[in-house]
Write an enzyme that holds these catalytic residues in place. Structure first.
Site, PDB file in Angstrom:
ATOM      1  N   GLY A  47     -43.159 -65.850  54.894  1.00 34.18           N
ATOM      2  CA  GLY A  47     -44.134 -64.869  54.455  1.00 34.18           C
ATOM      3  C   GLY A  47     -45.574 -65.335  54.432  1.00 34.18           C
ATOM      4  O   GLY A  47     -46.412 -64.737  53.764  1.00 34.18           O
ATOM      5  N   GLY A  68     -43.199 -65.017  61.410  1.00 30.76           N
ATOM      6  CA  GLY A  68     -42.206 -64.128  61.968  1.00 30.76           C
ATOM      7  C   GLY A  68     -42.720 -62.726  62.180  1.00 30.76           C
ATOM      8  O   GLY A  68     -43.201 -62.361  63.246  1.00 30.76           O
ATOM      9  N   HIS A 127     -29.842 -69.486  55.915  1.00 27.25           N
ATOM     10  CA  HIS A 127     -29.614 -68.051  55.740  1.00 27.25           C
ATOM     11  C   HIS A 127     -28.157 -67.617  55.660  1.00 27.25           C
ATOM     12  O   HIS A 127     -27.809 -66.493  56.026  1.00 27.25           O
ATOM     13  CB  HIS A 127     -30.340 -67.275  56.851  1.00 27.25           C
ATOM     14  CG  HIS A 127     -31.827 -67.425  56.775  1.00 27.25           C
ATOM     15  ND1 HIS A 127     -32.676 -67.062  57.788  1.00 27.25           N
ATOM     16  CD2 HIS A 127     -32.632 -67.939  55.791  1.00 27.25           C
ATOM     17  CE1 HIS A 127     -33.922 -67.312  57.444  1.00 27.25           C
ATOM     18  NE2 HIS A 127     -33.910 -67.860  56.227  1.00 27.25           N
ATOM     19  N   HIS A 162     -29.517 -73.878  63.662  1.00 23.93           N
ATOM     20  CA  HIS A 162     -29.693 -72.895  62.587  1.00 23.93           C
ATOM     21  C   HIS A 162     -28.770 -73.271  61.425  1.00 23.93           C
ATOM     22  O   HIS A 162     -27.591 -72.953  61.421  1.00 23.93           O
ATOM     23  CB  HIS A 162     -29.361 -71.502  63.105  1.00 23.93           C
ATOM     24  CG  HIS A 162     -29.842 -70.383  62.229  1.00 23.93           C
ATOM     25  ND1 HIS A 162     -30.211 -70.568  60.909  1.00 23.93           N
ATOM     26  CD2 HIS A 162     -30.033 -69.050  62.480  1.00 23.93           C
ATOM     27  CE1 HIS A 162     -30.593 -69.404  60.396  1.00 23.93           C
ATOM     28  NE2 HIS A 162     -30.497 -68.470  61.333  1.00 23.93           N
ATOM     29  N   GLY A 163     -29.350 -73.930  60.427  1.00 24.15           N
ATOM     30  CA  GLY A 163     -28.600 -74.333  59.251  1.00 24.15           C
ATOM     31  C   GLY A 163     -28.983 -73.550  58.016  1.00 24.15           C
ATOM     32  O   GLY A 163     -28.784 -74.022  56.894  1.00 24.15           O
ATOM     33  N   LEU A 223     -36.584 -64.966  65.618  1.00 26.56           N
ATOM     34  CA  LEU A 223     -36.451 -63.599  65.118  1.00 26.56           C
ATOM     35  C   LEU A 223     -35.360 -62.857  65.880  1.00 26.56           C
ATOM     36  O   LEU A 223     -35.504 -62.600  67.075  1.00 26.56           O
ATOM     37  CB  LEU A 223     -37.774 -62.839  65.294  1.00 26.56           C
ATOM     38  CG  LEU A 223     -38.986 -63.385  64.531  1.00 26.56           C
ATOM     39  CD1 LEU A 223     -40.259 -62.751  65.061  1.00 26.56           C
ATOM     40  CD2 LEU A 223     -38.835 -63.118  63.046  1.00 26.56           C
ATOM     41  N   THR A 224     -34.291 -62.510  65.193  1.00 25.13           N
ATOM     42  CA  THR A 224     -33.245 -61.721  65.832  1.00 25.13           C
ATOM     43  C   THR A 224     -33.802 -60.353  66.203  1.00 25.13           C
ATOM     44  O   THR A 224     -34.380 -59.666  65.369  1.00 25.13           O
ATOM     45  CB  THR A 224     -32.040 -61.576  64.884  1.00 25.13           C
ATOM     46  OG1 THR A 224     -31.417 -62.854  64.756  1.00 25.13           O
ATOM     47  CG2 THR A 224     -31.032 -60.572  65.423  1.00 25.13           C
ATOM     48  N   TYR A 264     -25.435 -68.580  57.212  1.00 18.94           N
ATOM     49  CA  TYR A 264     -24.555 -68.631  58.377  1.00 18.94           C
ATOM     50  C   TYR A 264     -23.675 -69.876  58.293  1.00 18.94           C
ATOM     51  O   TYR A 264     -23.645 -70.553  57.267  1.00 18.94           O
ATOM     52  CB  TYR A 264     -25.383 -68.526  59.655  1.00 18.94           C
ATOM     53  CG  TYR A 264     -26.160 -67.233  59.715  1.00 18.94           C
ATOM     54  CD1 TYR A 264     -25.486 -66.001  59.725  1.00 18.94           C
ATOM     55  CD2 TYR A 264     -27.547 -67.211  59.703  1.00 18.94           C
ATOM     56  CE1 TYR A 264     -26.177 -64.801  59.732  1.00 18.94           C
ATOM     57  CE2 TYR A 264     -28.254 -66.017  59.711  1.00 18.94           C
ATOM     58  CZ  TYR A 264     -27.562 -64.812  59.724  1.00 18.94           C
ATOM     59  OH  TYR A 264     -28.256 -63.628  59.719  1.00 18.94           O
TER      60      TYR A 264
END
Length: 376
Positions: free
Chosen positions: A309, A330, A190, A187-188, A36-37, A192
């Protein structure tokens, strides 16, 4: 007639709270803290207040995945996010990792490069963000519903530059292990950088990194191979979101993309595959254990983590029906640092406050969510 001990009704098993062996790691439950950023790291350096934040959410034998952590100075996409490419960053992570380990947690660092989800202000010497493409990402309203994120025109990476970016991930993985992390998650997802290569609605290349499904996935798999060779495949996971359209990254055949990656990853023997459910982009729809990830779940031979979710009941159902080995939480884990205990007791959950997700305050919306017990 007197009841025998064997006749007593068994306590109901909560699938999310059953133990699980993930490669070399013995997990005490199936509840994972999703990455979580939080945007509370000054000058790319994680801060001491993260010690309390992560240790609050640590249980003995629980798996935590740290917030997206930048692999190089070209990878920045947002302000106040942490990095792992300098000695100073590495040293700052150590007490945070130590705090998680002191409570018996298992801690992975998520390795991240924003690619075109950036602008010149975040780039060294104000240069253009790098990407698979030179297509500009349209402005986007931020999560608070007020501010608008503006992006700069990206620069398409030249073919001969790509090995250097792969090496940035390799070096970052080595730095994470040196800082004490138990492993890394690539992180592959969303939209980016890795996702910008993988998805055909962004990748418009004509070299060996563009065109066919195999070519578009080449970049991701080269990173997986380099990182696995550097730190060991049993310390490596990857997060993918083939069905999502975050940051303008979508694919015309998401099922084929997801299945291809799940099958291709088996070659490297990595520890886990972490996939975001397509329902995360269908806000408001009732969830039944989705079949959309089943082909990936069946194809991948390691641990399978699902996210998107989930609540208590559908998480239990997904584990019970073998749709996933672990479930990543999250926003509700953010708001409920004792989430496993609340799930065990089926206790009410604190509501998260979206307005405080990304503010720089070291306490508010960060470490001030209450526990069930005041002395926790």
């Amino acid at each position: 007639m007197e009841k025998k001990a064997d006749d007593r009704p068994e306590e109901q098993t909560i699938p999310l709270l059953t133990p699980y062996q993930m490669g070399p790691f013995q997990l005490s439950h199936r509840i994972v803290l999703a990455p979580l950023t939080r945007q509370r790291s000054y000058n790319d350096i994680p801060q001491p207040h993260a010690i309390l934040y992560y240790s609050q959410r640590t249980t003995k034998g629980g798996l935590l995945i740290a917030e997206a952590t930048v692999v190089s100075d070209t990878g920045r996409g947002y302000p106040m996010t942490p990095g792992i490419w300098t000695k100073e960053q590495n040293e700052a992570w150590k007490p945070i990792v130590d705090a998680v380990h002191a409570k018996g947690g298992i801690f992975f660092c998520q390795l991240w490069h924003g690619g075109r989800v950036s602008n010149n202000d975040f780039q060294p010497n104000g240069q253009a963000p790098i990407s698979s493409t030179d297509k500009l990402l349209a402005p986007q309203v931020r999560t608070n519903g007020i501010d608008v994120a503006e992006f700069s025109p990206p620069r398409r990476l030249r073919t001969e530059e790509i090995p250097q970016v792969v090496n940035d991930f390799r070096l970052a993985a080595l730095s994470a292990i040196e800082a004490g992390f138990d492993g890394v998650e690539i992180h592959g997802a969303h939209g980016y950088l890795i996702d910008q290569f993988s998805k055909d609605q962004v990748n418009d290349r004509t070299d060996e990194y563009g065109g066919s499904l195999e070519n578009r996935c080449r970049f991701a798999l080269e990173i997986v191979e380099a990182v696995s060779d550097a730190i060991g495949a049993d310390r490596v996971g990857i997060r993918l979101s083939p069905f999502a359209n975050y940051n303008g990254a979508s694919d015309s055949k998401p099922k084929a993309l997801g299945l291809h990656m799940a099958e291709a990853l088996n070659k490297y023997g990595i520890l886990y595959l972490h996939v975001v459910e397509p329902r995360m982009i269908k806000v408001g729809e009732k969830f039944e254990c989705a079949d959309s990830l089943l082909p990936m779940r069946k194809a991948f031979k390691g641990t399978f983590i699902a996210a998107g979710g989930y609540q208590r009941e559908d998480g239990n159902k997904a584990v019970a029906e073998n749709h996933a080995d672990l479930i990543a939480y999250g926003r509700i884990f953010l708001a409920n640092p004792d989430l496993p205990k609340r799930f065990e007791l089926n206790a009410p959950l604190n509501k998260y406050n979206r307005a405080t997700f990304y503010i720089p305050d070291p306490v508010v919306g960060y470490t001030d969510y209450p526990f069930l017990e005041t002395n926790a």
